[in-house]
Design a protein around this motif. Structure first.
Motif, PDB file in Angstrom:
ATOM      1  N   PRO A  96       0.829  -1.209   0.000  1.00 30.36           N
ATOM      2  CA  PRO A  96       0.000   0.000   0.000  1.00 30.36           C
ATOM      3  C   PRO A  96       0.861   1.256   0.000  1.00 30.36           C
ATOM      4  O   PRO A  96       1.905   1.298   0.636  1.00 30.36           O
ATOM      5  CB  PRO A  96      -0.786  -0.116   1.309  1.00 30.36           C
ATOM      6  CG  PRO A  96       0.078  -0.945   2.195  1.00 30.36           C
ATOM      7  CD  PRO A  96       0.867  -1.864   1.318  1.00 30.36           C
ATOM      8  N   CYS A  97       0.401   2.262  -0.734  1.00 29.29           N
ATOM      9  CA  CYS A  97       1.105   3.550  -0.792  1.00 29.29           C
ATOM     10  C   CYS A  97       0.144   4.618  -0.255  1.00 29.29           C
ATOM     11  O   CYS A  97      -0.956   4.784  -0.771  1.00 29.29           O
ATOM     12  CB  CYS A  97       1.496   3.855  -2.234  1.00 29.29           C
ATOM     13  SG  CYS A  97       2.097   5.537  -2.477  1.00 29.29           S
ATOM     14  N   TYR A  98       0.605   5.317   0.787  1.00 32.99           N
ATOM     15  CA  TYR A  98      -0.248   6.308   1.456  1.00 32.99           C
ATOM     16  C   TYR A  98       0.074   7.731   1.038  1.00 32.99           C
ATOM     17  O   TYR A  98      -0.481   8.674   1.583  1.00 32.99           O
ATOM     18  CB  TYR A  98      -0.083   6.178   2.981  1.00 32.99           C
ATOM     19  CG  TYR A  98      -0.501   4.826   3.495  1.00 32.99           C
ATOM     20  CD1 TYR A  98      -1.839   4.561   3.787  1.00 32.99           C
ATOM     21  CD2 TYR A  98       0.431   3.802   3.659  1.00 32.99           C
ATOM     22  CE1 TYR A  98      -2.232   3.303   4.236  1.00 32.99           C
ATOM     23  CE2 TYR A  98       0.047   2.549   4.109  1.00 32.99           C
ATOM     24  CZ  TYR A  98      -1.276   2.305   4.389  1.00 32.99           C
ATOM     25  OH  TYR A  98      -1.672   1.072   4.822  1.00 32.99           O
ATOM     26  N   CYS A  99       0.994   7.876   0.100  1.00 34.50           N
ATOM     27  CA  CYS A  99       1.436   9.224  -0.267  1.00 34.50           C
ATOM     28  C   CYS A  99       0.302  10.035  -0.900  1.00 34.50           C
ATOM     29  O   CYS A  99      -0.469   9.522  -1.695  1.00 34.50           O
ATOM     30  CB  CYS A  99       2.573   9.149  -1.279  1.00 34.50           C
ATOM     31  SG  CYS A  99       4.024   8.334  -0.629  1.00 34.50           S
ATOM     32  N   THR A 100       0.277  11.299  -0.564  1.00 33.30           N
ATOM     33  CA  THR A 100      -0.594  12.226  -1.290  1.00 33.30           C
ATOM     34  C   THR A 100       0.146  12.609  -2.566  1.00 33.30           C
ATOM     35  O   THR A 100       1.338  12.354  -2.715  1.00 33.30           O
ATOM     36  CB  THR A 100      -0.833  13.508  -0.483  1.00 33.30           C
ATOM     37  OG1 THR A 100       0.438  14.116  -0.251  1.00 33.30           O
ATOM     38  CG2 THR A 100      -1.502  13.211   0.839  1.00 33.30           C
ATOM     39  N   VAL A 118       9.133   9.555 -11.397  1.00 34.23           N
ATOM     40  CA  VAL A 118       9.296   8.160 -10.990  1.00 34.23           C
ATOM     41  C   VAL A 118       9.101   8.092  -9.479  1.00 34.23           C
ATOM     42  O   VAL A 118       9.725   8.855  -8.741  1.00 34.23           O
ATOM     43  CB  VAL A 118      10.708   7.672 -11.384  1.00 34.23           C
ATOM     44  CG1 VAL A 118      10.947   6.253 -10.886  1.00 34.23           C
ATOM     45  CG2 VAL A 118      10.888   7.745 -12.891  1.00 34.23           C
ATOM     46  N   TYR A 119       8.236   7.214  -9.026  1.00 29.94           N
ATOM     47  CA  TYR A 119       7.954   7.090  -7.593  1.00 29.94           C
ATOM     48  C   TYR A 119       9.230   6.698  -6.843  1.00 29.94           C
ATOM     49  O   TYR A 119       9.938   5.769  -7.234  1.00 29.94           O
ATOM     50  CB  TYR A 119       6.867   6.047  -7.389  1.00 29.94           C
ATOM     51  CG  TYR A 119       6.513   5.825  -5.939  1.00 29.94           C
ATOM     52  CD1 TYR A 119       5.948   6.855  -5.193  1.00 29.94           C
ATOM     53  CD2 TYR A 119       6.744   4.604  -5.311  1.00 29.94           C
ATOM     54  CE1 TYR A 119       5.620   6.668  -3.864  1.00 29.94           C
ATOM     55  CE2 TYR A 119       6.415   4.407  -3.989  1.00 29.94           C
ATOM     56  CZ  TYR A 119       5.852   5.442  -3.268  1.00 29.94           C
ATOM     57  OH  TYR A 119       5.525   5.256  -1.954  1.00 29.94           O
ATOM     58  N   GLY A 120       9.512   7.406  -5.760  1.00 32.90           N
ATOM     59  CA  GLY A 120      10.762   7.193  -5.029  1.00 32.90           C
ATOM     60  C   GLY A 120      10.762   5.993  -4.093  1.00 32.90           C
ATOM     61  O   GLY A 120      11.785   5.673  -3.500  1.00 32.90           O
ATOM     62  N   GLY A 121       9.634   5.320  -3.927  1.00 27.54           N
ATOM     63  CA  GLY A 121       9.599   4.099  -3.129  1.00 27.54           C
ATOM     64  C   GLY A 121       9.398   4.324  -1.632  1.00 27.54           C
ATOM     65  O   GLY A 121       9.650   3.436  -0.824  1.00 27.54           O
ATOM     66  N   ARG A 122       8.900   5.498  -1.269  1.00 31.99           N
ATOM     67  CA  ARG A 122       8.755   5.859   0.139  1.00 31.99           C
ATOM     68  C   ARG A 122       7.974   4.817   0.954  1.00 31.99           C
ATOM     69  O   ARG A 122       8.378   4.486   2.066  1.00 31.99           O
ATOM     70  CB  ARG A 122       8.046   7.219   0.206  1.00 31.99           C
ATOM     71  CG  ARG A 122       7.729   7.746   1.576  1.00 31.99           C
ATOM     72  CD  ARG A 122       7.114   9.137   1.405  1.00 31.99           C
ATOM     73  NE  ARG A 122       6.651   9.705   2.655  1.00 31.99           N
ATOM     74  CZ  ARG A 122       5.394   9.627   3.072  1.00 31.99           C
ATOM     75  NH1 ARG A 122       4.486   8.983   2.355  1.00 31.99           N
ATOM     76  NH2 ARG A 122       5.035  10.194   4.201  1.00 31.99           N
ATOM     77  N   CYS A 123       6.898   4.279   0.419  1.00 37.69           N
ATOM     78  CA  CYS A 123       6.039   3.385   1.213  1.00 37.69           C
ATOM     79  C   CYS A 123       6.432   1.915   1.087  1.00 37.69           C
ATOM     80  O   CYS A 123       5.781   1.046   1.649  1.00 37.69           O
ATOM     81  CB  CYS A 123       4.582   3.551   0.796  1.00 37.69           C
ATOM     82  SG  CYS A 123       3.963   5.210   1.111  1.00 37.69           S
ATOM     83  N   ARG A 124       7.487   1.627   0.347  1.00 35.65           N
ATOM     84  CA  ARG A 124       7.848   0.229   0.089  1.00 35.65           C
ATOM     85  C   ARG A 124       8.320  -0.456   1.365  1.00 35.65           C
ATOM     86  O   ARG A 124       8.093  -1.645   1.545  1.00 35.65           O
ATOM     87  CB  ARG A 124       8.945   0.184  -0.970  1.00 35.65           C
ATOM     88  CG  ARG A 124       9.272  -1.212  -1.448  1.00 35.65           C
ATOM     89  CD  ARG A 124      10.000  -1.106  -2.781  1.00 35.65           C
ATOM     90  NE  ARG A 124      10.571  -2.362  -3.197  1.00 35.65           N
ATOM     91  CZ  ARG A 124      11.120  -2.556  -4.401  1.00 35.65           C
ATOM     92  NH1 ARG A 124      11.142  -1.580  -5.286  1.00 35.65           N
ATOM     93  NH2 ARG A 124      11.635  -3.715  -4.723  1.00 35.65           N
TER      94      ARG A 124
END
Ligand code: GLU
Ligand code: ZN
Length: 301
Positions: A96-100, A118-124
């Motif tokens: 799940p990715c919670y980013c706004t 490109v998504y930086g992978g914060r929620c990984r």
């Protein structure tokens, strides 16, 4: 046997650019003695309407393009997408990715040349606890974790195309926070289940292809071959879009008969040396990929 497909998004009337890619997709399949299937990509219920689906089919028929089998509607296939999403989940690839939107933009890697971030992978790598507290505030979108692999394929029109999945694409969304499955998942599942062996579409989707090929492999499907055709541009160099009313089929039909319009598209495609009315069927023996231009074209009809 070759099986091509039309995959229009019924979010309005078709414009010249859609007709161009539909004509080339049809010619490519039919000139190989192949089949052609139709899928209406109406997943986005905010933008797609059933009257547009009917209109798309009437417009293809008006032009002289036919298809085999019953048309497939993506909006009726949610359970099928859920099944394949679950398969990826079982492989531990979904998170799940919670980013706004603002957070995604701030944390993303540098923009690609086409302006997509490109998504930086914060929620990984969130801990269970972080996930729990974030999920209290927001419904997540669902991403698939891509490997740090290079993906390469030979395009029938554009030649070899290569991309690093992690660096050039990043983990991408397969299910939106409102529950709707993403185009990237639906297109791979549908092409495979519909028996599509050849994907002909606009060059704007070229950079979606490595991730689709990777999904295809990960789900155990055979990969189709691809041909990404150049885009048609307005005289000022912009891409044709649905908002260019004068390029909509409704307008074009007031100026041209179907064979006249097909003749103009065929001339742009390099299939006939002079303008002149012609039907798609008459073009079949003239079609060859080595005649089709690779660069985007200004559509001066
Ligand atoms: N539905 C997409 C469009 O109309 C095409 C998707 C595809 O060909 O893969 O732009
Ligand atoms: Zn995130």
């Amino acid at each position: 046997m070759v099986c091509g497909r039309f995959a229009p998004s019924p979010s309005g009337r078709m414009h010249l650019g859609n007709l161009w890619s539909c004509l080339l997709a049809w010619l490519s399949a039919r000139s190989a003695g192949g089949r052609m299937v139709l899928r209406l990509e109406d997943l986005d219920t905010d933008r797609c309407r059933s009257e547009y689906c009917d209109q798309v089919m009437r417009d293809l028929e008006w032009l002289g393009l036919d298809w085999d089998n019953e048309p497939v509607y993506q909006s009726r296939r949610t359970e099928i997408y859920a099944e394949y999403f679950y398969q990826l989940e079982q492989q531990g690839l979904i998170y799940p990715c919670y980013c706004t939107r603002a957070e995604r933009l701030a944390a993303s890697a540098p923009h690609r040349s086409d302006g997509i971030t490109v998504y930086g992978g914060r929620c990984r790598h969130l801990s269970e606890q972080e996930r729990r507290s974030l999920s209290a505030a927001r419904r997540p979108a669902w991403r698939v974790a891509v490997p740090a692999e290079e993906y390469s394929f030979e395009d029938l029109c554009q030649g070899r195309y290569t991309e690093w999945l992690d660096r050039d694409c990043g983990d991408f969304i397969l299910r939106r926070s409102d529950g709707v499955y993403a185009y990237q998942l639906a297109v791979v599942v549908d092409d495979a289940l519909m028996g599509v062996t050849q994907v002909v579409r606009g060059r704007d989707l070229l950079d979606s292809t490595p991730r689709q090929l990777w999904l295809c492999k990960t789900l155990g499907f055979d990969a189709p071959e691809h041909a990404h055709v150049p885009l048609l541009l307005a005289p000022d160099g912009r891409r044709l879009a649905k908002r260019d009313r004068d390029q909509e089929l409704g307008q074009l039909q007031q100026q041209y008969t179907a064979p006249e319009l097909v003749g103009r598209l065929a001339h742009l495609a390099g299939l006939i040396p002079e303008y002149g009315p012609i039907t798609p069927t008459q073009l079949i023996p003239l079609f060859h990929w080595n005649k089709i231009p690779k660069e985007d074209l200004v559509a001066r009809l």
